[in-house]
Enzyme design. Structure first.
Site, short mmCIF file in Angstrom:
data_model
loop_
_atom_site.label_atom_id
_atom_site.label_comp_id
_atom_site.label_asym_id
_atom_site.label_seq_id
_atom_site.Cartn_x
_atom_site.Cartn_y
_atom_site.Cartn_z
N ARG A 20 0.89 -1.51 -0.31
CA ARG A 20 0.63 -0.02 -0.13
C ARG A 20 0.83 1.26 0.03
NH1 ARG A 20 -2.37 1.43 4.06
NH2 ARG A 20 -0.72 -0.39 5.92
N LYS A 26 -8.16 -2.96 0.95
CA LYS A 26 -8.30 -1.90 2.60
C LYS A 26 -9.48 -0.92 2.03
CE LYS A 26 -5.48 -4.62 4.88
NZ LYS A 26 -6.04 -4.99 6.59
N HIS A 46 -9.31 -4.71 13.10
CA HIS A 46 -8.62 -5.76 12.59
C HIS A 46 -7.99 -6.18 12.88
CE1 HIS A 46 -4.37 -4.74 9.77
NE2 HIS A 46 -5.18 -5.44 9.47
N SER A 56 1.77 -6.50 12.05
CA SER A 56 2.50 -7.44 11.64
C SER A 56 3.72 -8.42 12.44
CB SER A 56 3.11 -7.05 10.17
OG SER A 56 4.14 -7.88 8.55
N LYS A 68 -0.59 -13.02 14.29
CA LYS A 68 -2.20 -12.84 14.93
C LYS A 68 -2.59 -14.10 13.62
CE LYS A 68 -4.04 -9.80 11.59
NZ LYS A 68 -4.12 -8.46 11.26
N THR A 69 -1.94 -14.40 12.48
CA THR A 69 -2.67 -16.00 11.85
C THR A 69 -1.69 -16.74 12.10
OG1 THR A 69 -1.95 -13.77 9.43
CG2 THR A 69 -2.23 -16.41 9.47
N ASP A 101 -8.85 -11.14 9.14
CA ASP A 101 -8.05 -9.97 9.40
C ASP A 101 -8.94 -9.06 8.87
OD1 ASP A 101 -5.32 -8.08 8.52
OD2 ASP A 101 -6.56 -7.66 6.63
N ARG A 154 2.64 -11.78 -1.33
CA ARG A 154 1.24 -12.43 -0.67
C ARG A 154 0.55 -13.67 -1.90
NH1 ARG A 154 -0.97 -9.63 3.69
NH2 ARG A 154 0.62 -7.73 4.19
#
Length: 534
Positions: free
Chosen positions: A65, A206, A225, A243, A247-248, A262, A326
């Protein structure tokens, strides 16, 4: 098989497509299948196939981004509502309109891909989205990341929002009010998102997240988020974290169904905004992240990855293009997922931080005020060597764990979180997935097995009946015992060779928290800023 991909549209779609403002000479491919989009992307040179027959594409100059090139139209609707500043930069309605018209005009005698999708798995808050793409693989990305519509829904589709995404279109900064040629502009009054000059597909995802972060809190729904999963007993858990905090990884649990990885809303239940996952794949392996690895199959999209020499096998360790490699795949590529992507109101919240200073505990129980404070802080730490000039850990703060996507002032989200926590009496846990026994370079990374153990203990209620002590200077409640983790690790001060060094480092970090908090000024003079330090 010869597929006529750009066919004449049926009358039922004419009104919708005219509402998009497309020139009469624009050819439209509407709601193509995965195989059609893949075939056309290959024919047009937009990507290549891997050995596993997955479409692999490059995003061009921008591999992530571009937050400095994101704008919101300032008008009567947004003037007093938006938290204006470096994150939410204003652009005038007149500039938006002239840019929009030039983008549409550029599509004369061109071909585009239009897709009807949705965001928000709770039907009470679902929004319909018409996506107009210049690239076939971007349209496939939208198929994977947003919620697909049924045939009946498509036949009677009225878009609430439109995304117009033309990577080849460059803005003129001298007249358009942009910083440079690339841009993402959200117009809340027109309900249109313009994206140009960038091939990074995540700008679409996003952009809609920013939209929901504006509209849902005004309806009493907390937009978040975070990742979410649910156990067999209906015990939903939310995982917040920047990041690198896990989390994942930590929300992917073979004993719990994944709601999403997410973006979620919290009304009287938890619901996913999306229909897919957009996961990082740098250094991905089947051993450590089998669910993501297994989801990279035909229909998925890979971004900015590279092959091993003389093969079509993806080398996930290759970061020659970017570290931000990704994959985008639909949620139904995950076997252990909740369907639909909703769950009961959460029973546990986890705030994840990779504390490279080594002063935060493996787990701490937060009061409601502390939860609001750490939510506003959104803390983790950058490591030495990750960026030029960083020689020691640097505290990193992102309000509500997603400052870049917050159109409203952070206090709006923190206050709503506080109301939800008080109403539902939900425990909130601060979990350090970073260092202990010293800062990065001296201490050791907390073992993933220990982090999983503290989360499991919280989820099963094992920490409800143990004794707690207070960790200063943070005032955190830390358990004296926890199943599956050595007792001596629960108090981080005791893991340091010199407790006096711990005290000095902890004091510096606590000051950084306070200094960050002081950057938020509550424009309404509400209770949040007055109460969090009391």
């Amino acid at each position: 098989m010869n597929i006529n991909l750009f066919s004449i549209l049926s009358d039922v779609d004419t009104n919708v497509l005219q509402s998009l403002g497309l020139p009469d000479t624009t050819t439209v491919a509407l709601n193509l299948t995965v195989s059609q989009l893949t075939e056309l992307a290959l024919k047009r040179g937009e990507g290549v196939l891997t050995e596993a027959e997955v479409l692999m594409c490059d995003t061009g100059t921008f591999t992530g981004r571009s937050p400095k090139d994101k704008f919101i139209v300032r008008d009567a609707l947004t003037e007093k509502a938006i938290w204006w500043g470096a994150i939410n930069q204003p652009i005038e309605a007149k500039q938006f309109e002239q840019l929009h018209q030039r983008m549409l005009a550029s599509l004369a005698d061109q071909s585009v891909f239009v897709r009807y999708v949705k965001a928000g798995a709770d039907p009470r808050y679902t929004i319909n989205i018409a996506v107009v793409n210049e690239l076939a693989w971007h349209n496939l990305f939208c198929h994977n990341l947003f919620i697909e519509t049924s045939a009946d829904e498509r036949a009677n589709f009225t878009p609430d929002w439109t995304i117009l995404n033309l990577p080849s279109f460059q803005a003129d900064s001298t007249i358009d009010g942009t910083r440079q040629g690339n841009f993402t502009i959200i117009n809340f009054s027109k309900r249109v998102i313009l994206i140009g000059g960038t091939g990074y597909a995540g700008e679409m995802k996003k952009g809609i997240f920013s939209v929901l972060n504006f509209t849902l809190p005004r309806q009493g729904v907390l937009s978040m988020h975070c990742s979410a999963n649910v156990g067999k007993a209906g015990d939903t858990a939310l995982f917040f974290g920047l990041s690198g905090t896990g989390k994942t990884t930590l929300s992917t649990d073979p004993d719990r169904q994944l709601i999403g990885d997410d973006e979620h809303g919290w009304s009287d239940q938890v619901f996913n905004f999306e229909g897919g996952c957009y996961a990082k794949v740098i250094n991905l392996s089947a051993e450590h992240e089998p669910e993501i690895y297994g989801a990279i199959r035909p229909g998925a999209v890979l971004e900015n990855t590279r092959f091993s020499p003389d093969t079509r096998i993806v080398d996930f360790a290759d970061q020659s293009v970017t570290e931000n490699t990704r994959t985008a795949y639909p949620l139904d590529y995950i076997a252990n997922r909740a369907n639909p992507s909703v769950g009961p109101a959460p029973r546990n919240l986890f705030f994840l931080t990779a504390d490279a200073f080594g002063v935060l505990p493996p787990i701490a129980r937060l009061t409601v005020k502390q939860a609001m404070y750490y939510f506003l802080s959104g803390y983790t730490a950058k490591l030495a060597g990750t960026e030029v000039g960083i020689k020691e850990p640097v505290p990193t703060f992102s309000a509500c764990f997603g400052a870049a996507f917050l159109p409203l002032h952070p206090f709006a989200y923190a206050d709503l979180l506080g109301h939800h926590l008080e109403d539902a009496e939900v425990p909130v846990w601060l979990v350090n997935t970073g260092w202990t026994g010293g800062s990065f370079g001296t201490g050791q990374r907390i073992k993933l097995a220990y982090t999983r153990a503290v989360i499991r203990a919280a989820l099963t209620g094992a920490l409800d009946t143990v004794d707690y002590q207070i960790l200063q200077p943070f005032g955190l409640q830390i358990p004296k015992t926890c199943p599956g983790i050595p007792t001596e690790l629960l108090d981080p001060r005791q893991t340091w060779a010199r407790p006096i060094d711990y005290d000095a480092t902890a004091s510096r970090l606590e000051r950084a928290f306070r200094q960050n908090y002081e950057t938020y000024e509550n424009p309404a003079g509400g209770s949040t800023s007055e109460s969090l330090f009391s």
